[in-house]
Design a protein around this motif. Structure first.
Motif, PDB file in Angstrom:
ATOM      1  N   ALA A  59       0.814  -1.214   0.000  1.00 41.83           N
ATOM      2  CA  ALA A  59       0.000   0.000   0.000  1.00 41.83           C
ATOM      3  C   ALA A  59       0.848   1.266   0.000  1.00 41.83           C
ATOM      4  N   VAL A  60       2.155   1.128   0.252  1.00 45.48           N
ATOM      5  CA  VAL A  60       3.034   2.298   0.324  1.00 45.48           C
ATOM      6  C   VAL A  60       3.259   2.863  -1.073  1.00 45.48           C
ATOM      7  N   GLU A  61       2.901   4.127  -1.262  1.00 44.70           N
ATOM      8  CA  GLU A  61       3.020   4.768  -2.572  1.00 44.70           C
ATOM      9  C   GLU A  61       4.251   5.634  -2.711  1.00 44.70           C
ATOM     10  N   THR A  62       4.845   6.011  -1.600  1.00 44.02           N
ATOM     11  CA  THR A  62       6.021   6.873  -1.658  1.00 44.02           C
ATOM     12  C   THR A  62       6.804   6.740  -0.361  1.00 44.02           C
ATOM     13  N   ILE A  63       8.061   7.185  -0.381  1.00 42.82           N
ATOM     14  CA  ILE A  63       8.940   7.144   0.784  1.00 42.82           C
ATOM     15  C   ILE A  63       9.493   8.544   1.023  1.00 42.82           C
ATOM     16  N   VAL A  64       9.550   8.934   2.283  1.00 43.72           N
ATOM     17  CA  VAL A  64      10.210  10.173   2.680  1.00 43.72           C
ATOM     18  C   VAL A  64      11.345   9.814   3.636  1.00 43.72           C
ATOM     19  N   LEU A  65      12.556  10.237   3.305  1.00 43.28           N
ATOM     20  CA  LEU A  65      13.685  10.104   4.226  1.00 43.28           C
ATOM     21  C   LEU A  65      13.874  11.442   4.920  1.00 43.28           C
ATOM     22  N   SER A  66      13.776  11.421   6.241  1.00 44.52           N
ATOM     23  CA  SER A  66      13.755  12.676   7.000  1.00 44.52           C
ATOM     24  C   SER A  66      15.094  13.399   6.988  1.00 44.52           C
ATOM     25  N   HIS A  67      16.212  12.651   7.043  1.00 46.10           N
ATOM     26  CA  HIS A  67      17.544  13.253   7.039  1.00 46.10           C
ATOM     27  C   HIS A  67      18.580  12.164   6.828  1.00 46.10           C
ATOM     28  N   GLY A  68      19.812  12.568   6.594  1.00 43.73           N
ATOM     29  CA  GLY A  68      20.828  11.618   6.184  1.00 43.73           C
ATOM     30  C   GLY A  68      21.592  10.972   7.310  1.00 43.73           C
ATOM     31  N   HIS A  69      20.911  10.225   8.162  1.00 45.81           N
ATOM     32  CA  HIS A  69      21.563   9.455   9.224  1.00 45.81           C
ATOM     33  C   HIS A  69      21.215   7.978   9.088  1.00 45.81           C
ATOM     34  N   TRP A  70      22.178   7.130   9.367  1.00 50.48           N
ATOM     35  CA  TRP A  70      22.041   5.691   9.176  1.00 50.48           C
ATOM     36  C   TRP A  70      20.898   5.070   9.960  1.00 50.48           C
ATOM     37  N   ASP A  71      20.584   5.621  11.144  1.00 54.15           N
ATOM     38  CA  ASP A  71      19.539   5.008  11.971  1.00 54.15           C
ATOM     39  C   ASP A  71      18.137   5.264  11.414  1.00 54.15           C
ATOM     40  N   HIS A  72      18.055   6.050  10.351  1.00 51.92           N
ATOM     41  CA  HIS A  72      16.782   6.292   9.672  1.00 51.92           C
ATOM     42  C   HIS A  72      16.755   5.730   8.255  1.00 51.92           C
ATOM     43  N   ALA A  73      17.902   5.247   7.782  1.00 48.95           N
ATOM     44  CA  ALA A  73      17.988   4.819   6.386  1.00 48.95           C
ATOM     45  C   ALA A  73      18.677   3.477   6.190  1.00 48.95           C
ATOM     46  N   GLY A  74      19.123   2.827   7.266  1.00 49.07           N
ATOM     47  CA  GLY A  74      19.898   1.608   7.129  1.00 49.07           C
ATOM     48  C   GLY A  74      19.158   0.460   6.467  1.00 49.07           C
ATOM     49  N   ALA A  75      17.840   0.439   6.585  1.00 52.87           N
ATOM     50  CA  ALA A  75      17.041  -0.636   5.983  1.00 52.87           C
ATOM     51  C   ALA A  75      16.311  -0.174   4.733  1.00 52.87           C
ATOM     52  N   MET A  76      16.726   0.941   4.151  1.00 49.32           N
ATOM     53  CA  MET A  76      15.956   1.533   3.065  1.00 49.32           C
ATOM     54  C   MET A  76      15.945   0.674   1.801  1.00 49.32           C
ATOM     55  N   LEU A  77      17.058   0.038   1.478  1.00 49.60           N
ATOM     56  CA  LEU A  77      17.087  -0.793   0.271  1.00 49.60           C
ATOM     57  C   LEU A  77      16.186  -2.015   0.454  1.00 49.60           C
ATOM     58  N   LEU A  78      16.207  -2.602   1.642  1.00 46.15           N
ATOM     59  CA  LEU A  78      15.287  -3.713   1.924  1.00 46.15           C
ATOM     60  C   LEU A  78      13.842  -3.243   1.828  1.00 46.15           C
ATOM     61  N   ALA A  79      13.551  -2.078   2.398  1.00 47.50           N
ATOM     62  CA  ALA A  79      12.185  -1.553   2.353  1.00 47.50           C
ATOM     63  C   ALA A  79      11.711  -1.381   0.921  1.00 47.50           C
ATOM     64  N   LEU A  80      12.577  -0.830   0.074  1.00 47.42           N
ATOM     65  CA  LEU A  80      12.220  -0.675  -1.336  1.00 47.42           C
ATOM     66  C   LEU A  80      11.916  -2.028  -1.974  1.00 47.42           C
ATOM     67  N   GLY A  81      12.756  -3.023  -1.676  1.00 50.30           N
ATOM     68  CA  GLY A  81      12.529  -4.354  -2.236  1.00 50.30           C
ATOM     69  C   GLY A  81      11.236  -4.965  -1.764  1.00 50.30           C
ATOM     70  N   MET A  82      10.914  -4.794  -0.479  1.00 51.85           N
ATOM     71  CA  MET A  82       9.685  -5.362   0.060  1.00 51.85           C
ATOM     72  C   MET A  82       8.456  -4.667  -0.526  1.00 51.85           C
ATOM     73  N   ILE A  83       8.529  -3.353  -0.691  1.00 52.11           N
ATOM     74  CA  ILE A  83       7.402  -2.615  -1.278  1.00 52.11           C
ATOM     75  C   ILE A  83       7.172  -3.069  -2.718  1.00 52.11           C
ATOM     76  N   ARG A  84       8.250  -3.145  -3.499  1.00 54.64           N
ATOM     77  CA  ARG A  84       8.117  -3.464  -4.927  1.00 54.64           C
ATOM     78  C   ARG A  84       7.735  -4.927  -5.150  1.00 54.64           C
ATOM     79  N   SER A  85       8.045  -5.795  -4.186  1.00 62.38           N
ATOM     80  CA  SER A  85       7.619  -7.188  -4.327  1.00 62.38           C
ATOM     81  C   SER A  85       6.113  -7.336  -4.144  1.00 62.38           C
ATOM     82  N   ARG A  86       5.483  -6.281  -3.599  1.00 58.53           N
ATOM     83  CA  ARG A  86       4.047  -6.317  -3.328  1.00 58.53           C
ATOM     84  C   ARG A  86       3.250  -5.342  -4.190  1.00 58.53           C
ATOM     85  N   ASN A  87       3.946  -4.459  -4.920  1.00 59.59           N
ATOM     86  CA  ASN A  87       3.210  -3.479  -5.742  1.00 59.59           C
ATOM     87  C   ASN A  87       3.336  -3.754  -7.236  1.00 59.59           C
ATOM     88  N   GLY A  88       3.776  -4.968  -7.567  1.00 64.15           N
ATOM     89  CA  GLY A  88       3.914  -5.326  -8.968  1.00 64.15           C
ATOM     90  C   GLY A  88       5.192  -4.852  -9.615  1.00 64.15           C
TER      91      GLY A  88
END
Length: 322
Positions: free
Chosen positions: A95-124
Motif C-alpha cells: 500500500a506504500v506509494e512513496t517514501i520520505v527520508l527525514s535526514h541523512g543518518h544511518w539510523d533512519h535509512a539503514g534498511a531503506m534498500l530492503l524496504a524498497l525491495g519489500m514494497i516493490r515485491s508487493r506493488n507489482g
C-alpha cells in the motif's frame, strides 16, 4: 502560506523505535503492540513480538473520501529489525506509494534498500517515488574530545536507491505529496537561538572534515486532520523541535499544531537545552506530544512533568489514530 488538504483520519504505525512497551496504559487513540496482537486473535509471545532498535520508521496512512494513501517515513537502522517488525505487525507494504527520508543518518535509512525491495515485491514492481534532500548523501562523523572523528555509516547512495527502484525527488524545496494530503518541508530556519543542531557533527569533503552541526538536510512531514489540525513527524528534531514548530506555524498560519511525533534529540549534549525546549513548546498549545527515539529519559521526565496530559511516548508496534 502553503495549502494542505484535510484528511478524515490519520493512522501512524510505529515500525521501528528505540523502545518496546506492551504494558503501559494508553489513551483511546493509541493502540499498543499487545492490544494489536490481541485484536488479531494472537497470544503475546516470543513468536509474535517486535523488537526495538536505535532508529525510527513509521507507516503513515491517511483516509479521505473512502480512499486511503500511505507513505513510509524512514526505515530504521538495519534490515533485521525492519523485516521482523513489518512481518510480525502484518503490515501491507504494497500500500506504500512513496517514501520520505527525514535526514541523512544511518539510523533512519539503514534498511531503506530492503524496504524498497519489500514494497516493490508487493506493488507489482512499480518504481517508488522517494523524497530526499541533496545534503543527505554525504559521509558524516562526530568529532571526539581528542580531536579524532568517529565516522558514521553512510545512508544508501542515490545510485543504490535508483538501482532498487526508487524514483528520486532530490530537492531543497518543500513538496506536497499524494494529491496534497502530505507535506514535506524544505530546509528549517534556525531561529530559537538555543537549538544548535548536532554538537560535534562533521561531514567529509575533498578538503577534509568540516563542521556540519546544523544538519540542514533535515525536514518535517505534516498531515492536516479535519477538526484537529496538523500532525507533524519530526524524526530527530536536529533543527530543534521549537524551530520545527515555528516553521510549521509560519508555513500553515491558519492551522493549529495538534500533535508532534518522533525523536526530540534532547539526549547527550542537548540535555543542556531541555529547560528552554520545555518553555518554548508551551507557546504552541500542542495536544499530543508523541516523543520517542532519541528524546532521552531526562527529557521524557521533563516533558511528563510539564505536559502530563499531552505526553504519549512512542514504542514499537504502537498505532496512533487521529
Amino acid at each position: 502560506m502553503s495549502v494542505l488538504e484535510a484528511v478524515e483520519k490519520l493512522e501512524i504505525r510505529v515500525l521501528v523505535d528505540n523502545s518496546t512497551d506492551t504494558l503501559s496504559s494508553n489513551p483511546a487513540f493509541v493502540e499498543s503492540e499487545s492490544a494489536y496482537i490481541g485484536r488479531r486473535g494472537l497470544t503475546p509471545s516470543a513468536r509474535c513480538l517486535c523488537c526495538a532498535a536505535h532508529g525510527l520508521s513509521c507507516l503513515v496512512t491517511v483516509h479521505r473520501g473512502g480512499a486511503s494513501r500511505a507513505l513510509l517515513f524512514d526505515s530504521g537502522p538495519e534490515d533485521y529489525t525492519f523485516q521482523r517488525n513489518v512481518t510480525r505487525l502484518a503490515v501491507d507494504l504494497g500500500a506504500v506509494e512513496t517514501i520520505v527520508l527525514s535526514h541523512g543518518h544511518w539510523d533512519h535509512a539503514g534498511a531503506m534498500l530492503l524496504a524498497l525491495g519489500m514494497i516493490r515485491s508487493r506493488n507489482g514492481g512499480a518504481k517508488v517515488p522517494f523524497y530526499a534532500h541533496p545534503g543527505m548523501f554525504v559521509t558524516r562523523g562526530v568529532r571526539q574530545p581528542n580531536g579524532a572523528v568517529r565516522r558514521m555509516d553512510d545512508v544508501p547512495s542515490a545510485v543504490e536507491l535508483a538501482d532498487f527502484g526508487a524514483e528520486l525527488m532530490v530537492t531543497t524545496e518543500p513538496q506536497a505529496l499524494l494529491g496534497g494530503l502530505f507535506y514535506v518541508s524544505g530546509e528549517i530556519p534556525r531561529e530559537s537561538g538555543f537549538e544548535r543542531g548536532y554538537p560535534g557533527q562533521v561531514r567529509r569533503t575533498a578538503a577534509g572534515w568540516e563542521p556540519d552541526e546544523l544538519l540542514m538536510d533535515e525536514r518535517w512531514l505534516a498531515v492536516n486532520v479535519a477538526g484537529k489540525g496538523l500532525v507533524v513527524l519530526s524524526a530527530c528534531s536536529h533543527a530543534g523541535i521549537v524551530n520545527v514548530c515555528r516553521h510549521v506555524r509560519a508555513t500553515f498560519p491558519g492551522l493549529p499544531i495538534h500533535a508532534i511525533m518522533g525523536g526530540l534529540h534532547l539526549s547527550g549534549p542537548n540535555e543542556a537545552i531541555i529547560p528552554q525546549t520545555i518553555e518554548g513548546l508551551k507557546e504552541f498549545g500542542i495536544t499530543t506530544i508523541a516523543a520517542g527515539h532519541c528524546t532521552g529519559w531526562r527529557a521524557m521526565t521533563a516533558l511528563a512533568n510539564a505536559f502530563p496530559d499531552a505526553l504519549v511516548p512512542t514504542a514499537v508496534g504502537k498505532q496512533f489514530t487521529f
